[in-house]
Each structure stands twice: as structure tokens, then as C-alpha cells.
Design a protein around this motif. Structure first.
Motif, PDB file in Angstrom:
ATOM      1  N   SER A  20       1.036   2.362   8.325  1.00 23.57           N
ATOM      2  CA  SER A  20      -0.091   2.649   9.200  1.00 23.57           C
ATOM      3  C   SER A  20      -1.435   2.510   8.491  1.00 23.57           C
ATOM      4  O   SER A  20      -2.478   2.664   9.101  1.00 23.57           O
ATOM      5  N   CYS A  21      -1.390   2.203   7.206  1.00 24.50           N
ATOM      6  CA  CYS A  21      -2.611   2.055   6.411  1.00 24.50           C
ATOM      7  C   CYS A  21      -3.146   0.642   6.566  1.00 24.50           C
ATOM      8  O   CYS A  21      -2.404  -0.331   6.460  1.00 24.50           O
ATOM      9  N   THR A  22      -4.438   0.503   6.832  1.00 19.85           N
ATOM     10  CA  THR A  22      -5.033  -0.815   7.037  1.00 19.85           C
ATOM     11  C   THR A  22      -5.512  -1.449   5.729  1.00 19.85           C
ATOM     12  O   THR A  22      -5.906  -2.609   5.721  1.00 19.85           O
ATOM     13  N   VAL A  23      -5.494  -0.699   4.640  1.00 20.86           N
ATOM     14  CA  VAL A  23      -5.874  -1.235   3.335  1.00 20.86           C
ATOM     15  C   VAL A  23      -4.636  -1.887   2.704  1.00 20.86           C
ATOM     16  O   VAL A  23      -3.567  -1.280   2.699  1.00 20.86           O
ATOM     17  N   PRO A  24      -4.732  -3.107   2.188  1.00 16.70           N
ATOM     18  CA  PRO A  24      -3.554  -3.741   1.593  1.00 16.70           C
ATOM     19  C   PRO A  24      -3.060  -2.990   0.361  1.00 16.70           C
ATOM     20  O   PRO A  24      -3.853  -2.612  -0.511  1.00 16.70           O
ATOM     21  N   THR A  25      -1.755  -2.767   0.288  1.00 18.10           N
ATOM     22  CA  THR A  25      -1.159  -2.025  -0.835  1.00 18.10           C
ATOM     23  C   THR A  25       0.043  -2.743  -1.434  1.00 18.10           C
ATOM     24  O   THR A  25       0.728  -2.187  -2.285  1.00 18.10           O
ATOM     25  N   LYS A  26       0.312  -3.965  -1.002  1.00 21.75           N
ATOM     26  CA  LYS A  26       1.511  -4.660  -1.464  1.00 21.75           C
ATOM     27  C   LYS A  26       1.506  -4.883  -2.976  1.00 21.75           C
ATOM     28  O   LYS A  26       2.550  -4.896  -3.620  1.00 21.75           O
ATOM     29  N   HIS A  27       0.338  -5.067  -3.563  1.00 24.32           N
ATOM     30  CA  HIS A  27       0.273  -5.238  -5.014  1.00 24.32           C
ATOM     31  C   HIS A  27       0.756  -3.989  -5.735  1.00 24.32           C
ATOM     32  O   HIS A  27       1.420  -4.066  -6.770  1.00 24.32           O
ATOM     33  N   TYR A  28       0.439  -2.823  -5.182  1.00 18.76           N
ATOM     34  CA  TYR A  28       0.894  -1.568  -5.792  1.00 18.76           C
ATOM     35  C   TYR A  28       2.409  -1.415  -5.703  1.00 18.76           C
ATOM     36  O   TYR A  28       3.083  -1.100  -6.682  1.00 18.76           O
ATOM     37  N   THR A  29       2.960  -1.610  -4.515  1.00 20.94           N
ATOM     38  CA  THR A  29       4.401  -1.396  -4.339  1.00 20.94           C
ATOM     39  C   THR A  29       5.203  -2.440  -5.110  1.00 20.94           C
ATOM     40  O   THR A  29       6.285  -2.140  -5.624  1.00 20.94           O
ATOM     41  N   THR A  30       4.683  -3.662  -5.227  1.00 16.46           N
ATOM     42  CA  THR A  30       5.369  -4.695  -5.998  1.00 16.46           C
ATOM     43  C   THR A  30       5.416  -4.336  -7.478  1.00 16.46           C
ATOM     44  O   THR A  30       6.422  -4.575  -8.161  1.00 16.46           O
ATOM     45  N   LEU A  31       4.339  -3.748  -7.982  1.00 12.06           N
ATOM     46  CA  LEU A  31       4.259  -3.384  -9.400  1.00 12.06           C
ATOM     47  C   LEU A  31       4.993  -2.085  -9.722  1.00 12.06           C
ATOM     48  O   LEU A  31       5.076  -1.699 -10.885  1.00 12.06           O
ATOM     49  N   GLY A  32       5.509  -1.417  -8.705  1.00  7.55           N
ATOM     50  CA  GLY A  32       6.243  -0.184  -8.937  1.00  7.55           C
ATOM     51  C   GLY A  32       5.366   1.043  -9.080  1.00  7.55           C
ATOM     52  O   GLY A  32       5.817   2.087  -9.576  1.00  7.55           O
ATOM     53  N   CYS A  33       4.101   0.970  -8.643  1.00  6.65           N
ATOM     54  CA  CYS A  33       3.212   2.140  -8.682  1.00  6.65           C
ATOM     55  C   CYS A  33       3.652   3.143  -7.615  1.00  6.65           C
ATOM     56  O   CYS A  33       4.107   2.759  -6.539  1.00  6.65           O
ATOM     57  N   GLU A  34       3.484   4.419  -7.919  1.00  6.06           N
ATOM     58  CA  GLU A  34       3.922   5.477  -7.010  1.00  6.06           C
ATOM     59  C   GLU A  34       2.757   5.995  -6.170  1.00  6.06           C
ATOM     60  O   GLU A  34       1.720   6.382  -6.719  1.00  6.06           O
ATOM     61  N   PRO A  35       2.883   6.015  -4.833  1.00  3.59           N
ATOM     62  CA  PRO A  35       1.790   6.506  -3.979  1.00  3.59           C
ATOM     63  C   PRO A  35       1.667   8.026  -4.059  1.00  3.59           C
ATOM     64  O   PRO A  35       2.659   8.729  -4.232  1.00  3.59           O
TER      65      PRO A  35
END
Length: 286
Positions: A20-35
């Protein structure tokens, strides 16, 4: 079969933590960063924990949260959707850093024009189509409808509200519950395979249009400046912790701040500190 379905749903839910977030976050999840568990007003994580990136070794390769030693091979199943194969971790002596060397898959459809009256049909996660249906065969195929778009059985379906989701049309597809029968998968972003050095050098992901993955990575420039014409609310600027700061080159941006737009012959790059610790950019064609 039930266990497979549950596994697919759980995996997809994990990858769509920021759906539901409109800010792109795919780079974070691909790199294994934890939200962070804490969300902001846009229902995005307030920050990501990317501390594992600080401990990456120059003589190892990294992909989708996994570590590969020198000369180790990536299973083809994990990279074939990106049209890559035979990926091996090797040392780049010029850059003094380990990186993947891969073979590129050239599909027949890359080399020949699309035949009028035909549809290409795909299997889940495959790079290339497995076959074509033409004429009467195409006409007799079951169809799927997503919004106002109609697909034939075997075609890849895309969704406006989730650019990272791809489904293969099947005869039992139900738009209200796409995971029940359709063959769906979350698209992977292969930037760690192609350009790991830009990440190590502090590059910012650049998103173009409604694409799932970063279009490219922009390295900091000495002439970059923070855009001081915008007022940042005190609520966003309070505190000095890393959770509300983005580091980009020699600049430190508060949440809500951006760089002065970079106008180039390619387009206009606008870079923002929206979800720390990384700046992300968007590219608008001119």
C-alpha cells in the motif's frame, strides 16, 4: 497442493509488505533490508535496517539475501526469469571486487518480429515463451480479464496496483482472487547480478514510470545540492537519529528533503529522502 498454495501466498505477502506504500521499496527488499514495524502516514515503513550491507566483503558476491563464495554458482532457477544463466562469483581484478559473471539468454522472440494474430505463451518464471498460439488456436484459448485488459491463456498478466506481480493466465483465473488458480510470482530485480559496484559506491536507485525494479543507479555527484526551497515540517525534521536521515555522497538529507533536480539529455533526475537510509530517484523523460 494446499501446502504449495499456502507457501505461495506467504511468500508473496512477505514480498508485498509495502504493497500500500506509494514510495518504491523494491531495492530495499531485494538487498535484504528489514522494514521498521512503525509506519508513516503513507503506510510505508519509516525506515529500513540495512546494517548487513556494511559488513559485505569485497571477495564475496551477494544476491537476494544470500552470500556466494568465489567460484560458487547461482542455481539457474533463481536467475532465469531475468534472462540470465550460468552465473558464477568471480573476482574482478581491475575493480578489486567480486562480482557475478553470467550468460545472457537470447530468446527467439528477441530476434524475430511478433507475428500478427499470434500470442506468446509462457511458463511461470521463464524468460522465454514456450510456444505461440495463432489463428483459430488463439481464438479458442480461454481468456482472463484484469481491469479493462484481456489476456489469452499462457500470456503474462500485469497489475496496475502492483508492478512487481506477474501472473500467467489460466482457464480458471478469477480477478477477485488471482492467487487461487493463476500461476503468480513476484518479479525479482537482478541489479546485484549486473551492477554490484554502484551499490557499494553509494548509488541511489532510479525508478522509471511504473516499473517494479530500479531502471538504473545514480552515483553521487560533487555538484549535488539539497533543494532548500521546500519547507520541511518540524515533525519530520525532529531528532538526529539515522532513522530519519538519508546519506548520499557527502550530503545528509532529512526525511522529506530532496536534491535540486538534475536535468540531463536523458531526462530529469529527482532524488528524495523518503524512507531512510537510502535516497531514491525518479527519472522523467524530456
Amino acid at each position: 497442493m494446499l501446502l504449495i498454495y499456502v507457501a505461495i501466498v506467504l511468500a508473496t505477502a512477505a514480498n508485498r509488505v509495502c504493497a500500500s506504500c506509494t514510495v518504491p521499496t523494491k531495492h530495499y527488499t531485494t538487498l535484504g533490508c528489514e522494514p521498521s514495524k512503525e509506519l508513516n502516514e503513507q503506510e510505508c515503513p519509516r525506515w529500513f535496517n540495512c546494517s548487513t550491507l556494511e559488513h559485505r566483503a569485497s571477495d564475496k558476491c551477494y544476491l537476494y539475501g544470500k552470500t556466494y563464495e568465489l567460484h560458487a554458482h547461482v542455481p539457474d532457477e533463481e536467475v532465469k526469469s531475468s534472462c540470465l544463466a550460468l552465473c558464477t562469483c568471480q573476482m574482478n581484478s581491475r575493480r578489486e571486487v567480486a562480482e557475478f559473471h553470467c550468460a545472457h539468454i537470447d530468446c527467439p522472440e528477441f530476434l524475430s518480429p511478433h507475428r500478427a494474430g499470434c500470442v506468446r505463451q509462457y511458463r511461470t518464471n521463464d524468460c522465454c515463451s514456450s510456444r505461440q498460439a495463432c489463428g483459430e488456436k488463439r481464438t479458442n484459448l480461454p481468456k482472463c480479464t484484469v481491469g479493462s485488459v484481456t489476456y489469452y491463456e499462457g500470456e503474462r498478466m500485469h497489475f496496475k496496483d502492483d508492478a512487481c506481480l506477474t501472473c500467467i493466465c489460466t482457464q480458471h483465473f478469477n480477478e477477485s482472487d488471482p492467487f487461487a488458480q493463476a500461476k503468480c510470482y513476484t518479479n525479482e530485480c537482478a541489479f546485484e547480478l549486473i551492477s554490484p559496484s554502484v551499490i557499494a559506491n553509494g548509488g541511489a536507485p532510479v525508478y522509471y514510470g511504473n516499473r517494479c525494479c530500479p531502471w538504473e543507479w545514480r552515483l553521487p555527484k560533487s555538484e549535488d545540492r539539497i533543494n532548500r526551497t521546500r519547507e520541511i515540517s518540524s515533525r519530520l525534521s525532529d531528532g538526529a537519529t539515522g532513522e530519519n536521515r538519508c546519506i548520499y555522497g557527502n550530503l545528509t538529507l532529512r526525511v522529506g528533503e530532496s536534491l535540486v533536480p538534475d536535468v540531463t539529455s536523458v531526462g530529469i533526475y529527482e532524488c528524495f529522502c523518503a524512507i531512510p537510509p537510502m535516497v531514491h530517484c525518479t527519472l522523467t523523460a524530456v
